[in-house]
Structure formats: C-alpha cells, structure tokens
Design a protein around this motif. Structure first.
Motif, PDB file in Angstrom:
ATOM      1  N   ASN A 294      52.729   2.788  18.978  1.00 58.97           N
ATOM      2  CA  ASN A 294      52.411   2.514  20.373  1.00 58.97           C
ATOM      3  C   ASN A 294      50.912   2.663  20.635  1.00 58.97           C
ATOM      4  O   ASN A 294      50.314   1.872  21.373  1.00 58.97           O
ATOM      5  CB  ASN A 294      53.197   3.474  21.273  1.00 58.97           C
ATOM      6  CG  ASN A 294      53.500   2.856  22.619  1.00 58.97           C
ATOM      7  OD1 ASN A 294      52.870   1.904  23.038  1.00 58.97           O
ATOM      8  ND2 ASN A 294      54.473   3.417  23.311  1.00 58.97           N
TER       9      ASN A 294
ATOM     10  N   TRP B 148      48.258  -0.144  21.925  1.00 58.33           N
ATOM     11  CA  TRP B 148      47.421   0.102  23.094  1.00 58.33           C
ATOM     12  C   TRP B 148      45.943  -0.090  22.775  1.00 58.33           C
ATOM     13  O   TRP B 148      45.187  -0.687  23.558  1.00 58.33           O
ATOM     14  CB  TRP B 148      47.679   1.519  23.600  1.00 58.33           C
ATOM     15  CG  TRP B 148      46.742   1.941  24.700  1.00 58.33           C
ATOM     16  CD1 TRP B 148      46.820   1.622  26.021  1.00 58.33           C
ATOM     17  CD2 TRP B 148      45.589   2.770  24.555  1.00 58.33           C
ATOM     18  NE1 TRP B 148      45.779   2.189  26.721  1.00 58.33           N
ATOM     19  CE2 TRP B 148      45.002   2.900  25.844  1.00 58.33           C
ATOM     20  CE3 TRP B 148      44.986   3.416  23.475  1.00 58.33           C
ATOM     21  CZ2 TRP B 148      43.848   3.655  26.061  1.00 58.33           C
ATOM     22  CZ3 TRP B 148      43.833   4.168  23.694  1.00 58.33           C
ATOM     23  CH2 TRP B 148      43.283   4.284  24.975  1.00 58.33           C
TER      24      TRP B 148
ATOM     25  N   THR C  59      43.616  -2.737  24.591  1.00 64.71           N
ATOM     26  CA  THR C  59      42.414  -2.264  25.284  1.00 64.71           C
ATOM     27  C   THR C  59      41.176  -3.007  24.799  1.00 64.71           C
ATOM     28  O   THR C  59      40.327  -3.432  25.600  1.00 64.71           O
ATOM     29  CB  THR C  59      42.243  -0.749  25.076  1.00 64.71           C
ATOM     30  OG1 THR C  59      43.407  -0.067  25.549  1.00 64.71           O
ATOM     31  CG2 THR C  59      41.018  -0.232  25.808  1.00 64.71           C
TER      32      THR C  59
ATOM     33  N   GLU D 103      46.981  -5.877  18.523  1.00 62.84           N
ATOM     34  CA  GLU D 103      48.015  -5.733  19.552  1.00 62.84           C
ATOM     35  C   GLU D 103      49.284  -6.477  19.150  1.00 62.84           C
ATOM     36  O   GLU D 103      50.391  -5.933  19.222  1.00 62.84           O
ATOM     37  CB  GLU D 103      47.516  -6.266  20.896  1.00 62.84           C
ATOM     38  CG  GLU D 103      48.556  -6.154  22.005  1.00 62.84           C
ATOM     39  CD  GLU D 103      48.139  -6.851  23.283  1.00 62.84           C
ATOM     40  OE1 GLU D 103      48.792  -6.619  24.310  1.00 62.84           O
ATOM     41  OE2 GLU D 103      47.172  -7.646  23.255  1.00 62.84           O
TER      42      GLU D 103
END
Length: 423
Positions: free
Chosen positions: A15, A19, A23, A52
């Motif tokens: 996860n 992230w 980002t 991602e």
C-alpha cells in the motif's frame, strides 16, 4: 494471531509503494511543473505512474475482457459471463453468446489454483470461443472467504471438479492446465466408480505434475528439499483484519509473487526500467505489451494453507497420484476404472515447471483404458506458458485438441458401458 502481523506488514508495504507512486505522479502533474523544461520531473512522473500501477495490480482481480466473437456474415456476438455453479471456494462460469447457435463442442477449462486467478487462461478462452462452448473453474481468493466456510485442500478441490462435471453433463470435454492436471484425472477416475454416466467424453491434460519424479525441475527439487515443518513456518500466514477471511491460514499471494519474481529478478527489473523509459518518452500506452503481461502476472491471490501444504505433501513428496494411492473423502481412487474417457497428454519440450514426462505418466496409470483412447503430444520448443496460451497453443496445439475432441464426441457405446459395469 500467529503471523497476522507479517501478513499486514506485507500489505502495508504494498500500500505504501502504491501511495508513493501515486504521490510522485500527482506531484509531477501540477501545472506549475510544466512552466519550464525539466527532465527530472518527467522521469519522476513516469516512475510514479509505473510504480502506482504495479502495486495497485497486486490486489485487484483482472477482468476477463473477452472481446466479441465474430460470427457468419460479419456479425459479432458479445460475450456474457454467467455463473452455473456457485461455491464458497470457487464457481463454475460459462461464457455465453446470446443469439449465437450453441456449439456442439462443449469444453470445461480447469484453471490452476497456483497463485494467479483463472483469468490467466483469458487467451485460451478467447482462442476456443469461436469453435466451442466454454466453461471455466473460477477459483476465489482465500483472503475473501470467511473462516466459517471451512477448509479447502486437494481432496475438496477434487470433489469440486466432480460437482462441476456433473453440473455441465456427460457431453463435456475437460481441459486441465498445469497444477490441476492430477486432480482432474483423479476426479474423472472417482466419477468412473461412483457415477459413470457423469464422466466427460474426453480429458486433455496440459503440462501438469502427475509424477513429479519423472523429470526433475527447480519446482520438484524445492518440494523434495524442504520439510513440511519448514514450509508451514516460512510460507503460511494468517489473513489480517482488512479482509473478510480474517484469521484464515493462507499462503499469501504477495509472498508467492515475491518467489515468482525472484526466479527471474534481472528480467523483471529490466522490464520495469524499460517501461519507465517508454512512459517518460511518451512511447507507452495503456495496453502495450508490458501492461498486458504485468496486469495479469502481478495480480495474485492467496491459497488456503491446507491446499498448498497438501499439494506439496501428497502430490510432490508422497506422489500419491503417481503411485495410484490417492484417497478422497476416505475412498481410494482407482485410475484403472477409467475405461471410456479419451485422454490426451500435451507437454512442452522446454517446459521448466512441469517437464516432459511428468504429465505423460498419466497414461501409465490408465491400465483399463484402451490404447486407441490414449494420445500424447510433445510440442517442440514450447515452454510452460506457450502450451496453453502462446503461439504454440494457437498454431499447433489448439487444432490438435479440437480434432481430439471431435474424434471423441460420441457417447460410449452400450458395449463399452457394459465393460465399465463388469469392472
């Protein structure tokens, strides 16, 4: 709570990387970042986009995305998926085409439960749909199955296959790919004893470990070199609170994926580096080769601990199938009872997962089956994936399998049925 923390730690790492990628991509996409040429921002955005998507794929079941099937006079038939049998650990699904005349060929694909979803057979399904009515065993992710659903091991898998065969009828032709090959053989043999009329017309076994000792690979060597205690200690974890299967003991998909990647770490590293370069240059696309492959490869599912451990202990170590000593629900399965089901073996010459000879061993077990009901094919130069979804499958193996199905489409004669009853 044994190993629940390590399960959650792996999910946390996944996860977090997703992230970080999101980002980086969002940061590099701010309008102010485009005021001046800055290659570093382009590289950051490309890295974020690839990162991602990579880590997001790991917990998402891929869609089947079956394109319409071309019919006569240029008419296209959309493919609709319906569930024929619904069970806690897996369903039998049917690819229907409303408006198209039903095909005389009815095929049940038995998908592997070895870390990836049944969508791994998407290309196999697409290649068969123009010429056959196709059913597929669609296994569920163990992390999503409540503990109250009970256990699921190789005996339960075999019983599921028997129920699926009964549901579709005796005019079905079963094609088992890789891991389920020995269990599909066992399910057929068990039906031959309990419910002969429910047996399939034919059984095509593609690259599976009927006898792992027939020809060693890294997979079989690993199975022989570790103890069951070591496997249980290092591979088995308990599902965390995030999923419906909280508390269930599983072999996590993320841990399996780490093993898959480590076997060809340099190749995968280069593939991701090259994709970042293509994205930065604007040469990548949503459905380029990289994304088509890794959308499926990275989508992994948890297996129940009992299924994984019983596979290693009973198929690879104990060789229960190879020695005709397999027991299901307290009953010893006798492969000699198969007397009317035509059986075809397909192997790849360069298969490094289930090497040539491992699947062929099935024919030696079928002592009650006439030689004219047995067939085998070794595909030159084909690896494991190629024998069910690659160029070798499309150009060579698929036509042979369809011819085999057609040659064995008729129901067993009364004389053959009497032989079954006498035995």
């Amino acid at each position: 709570m044994k190993y629940m923390m390590t399960y959650d730690l792996m999910e946390t790492m996944r996860n977090t990387n997703q992230w970080l990628g999101a980002t980086a991509r969002a940061y590099a996409s701010y309008p102010i970042m485009s005021w001046g040429a800055n290659p570093a921002i382009d590289w950051l955005k490309a890295w974020g986009e690839v990162t991602e998507r990579t880590f997001e794929r790991m917990i998402v079941k891929p869609d089947w995305n079956i394109p319409p099937v071309a019919g006569p006079k240029g008419k296209d038939y959309p493919v609709v998926i319906e569930t024929v049998v619904e069970k806690p650990f897996g369903d039998l699904i049917h690819f229907t085409m409303p408006g198209r005349k039903p095909s005389k060929r009815r095929v049940m694909l038995v998908a592997p439960m070895s870390g990836h979803y049944a969508t791994l057979l998407r290309k196999t399904v697409i290649s068969l749909l123009p010429d056959a009515d196709v059913y597929v065993t669609d296994w569920h992710n163990a992390r999503d199955i409540p503990v109250s659903a009970g256990k699921f091991d190789i005996e339960d898998y075999t019983l599921y296959l028997m129920d699926f065969m009964r549901a579709v009828g005796p005019d079905i032709h079963v094609i088992a790919v890789c891991q389920p090959v020995p269990l599909a053989l066992a399910a057929t043999a068990y039906l031959a004893e309990l419910d002969p009329k429910a047996q399939p017309r034919s059984l095509t076994l593609i690259g599976g470990p009927v006898d792992p000792e027939a020809n060693h690979t890294e997979v079989t060597d690993f199975g022989r070199s570790v103890t069951m205690g070591q496997l249980e200690e290092t591979m088995i974890q308990r599902v965390g609170f995030k999923y419906a299967g909280v508390g269930r003991m599983v072999y996590p998909g993320l841990l399996q994926l780490a093993s898959f990647i480590s076997m060809n770490a340099e190749m995968h590293t280069n593939a991701f580096r090259d994709e970042i370069i293509r994205v930065a240059k604007g040469e990548a696309s949503e459905h380029d080769r990289h994304n088509d492959f890794y959308d499926e490869y990275l989508a992994v599912m948890d297996m129940t601990a009992e299924f994984y451990l019983s596979t290693v202990e009973r198929i690879f170590k104990g060789r229960e199938i190879a020695q005709n000593d397999f027991v299901v629900a307290g009953h010893k399965v006798d492969f000699s009872k198969v007397t009317t089901v035509a059986v075809k073996i397909v192997e790849g010459e360069d298969d490094d997962i289930s090497a040539p000879g491992q699947c062929l061993a099935a024919l030696d077990l079928l002592t009650g089956l006439p030689d004219d009901k047995k067939a085998a094919h070794l595909e030159p130069g084909a690896g494991h994936y190629g024998i069910f979804a690659g160029k070798s499958w499309r150009n060579n193996i698929r036509p042979l399998v369809l011819d085999f199905i057609d040659a064995n489409a008729d129901a067993p004669s009364d004389a053959q049925s009497n032989v079954v009853n006498l035995k």
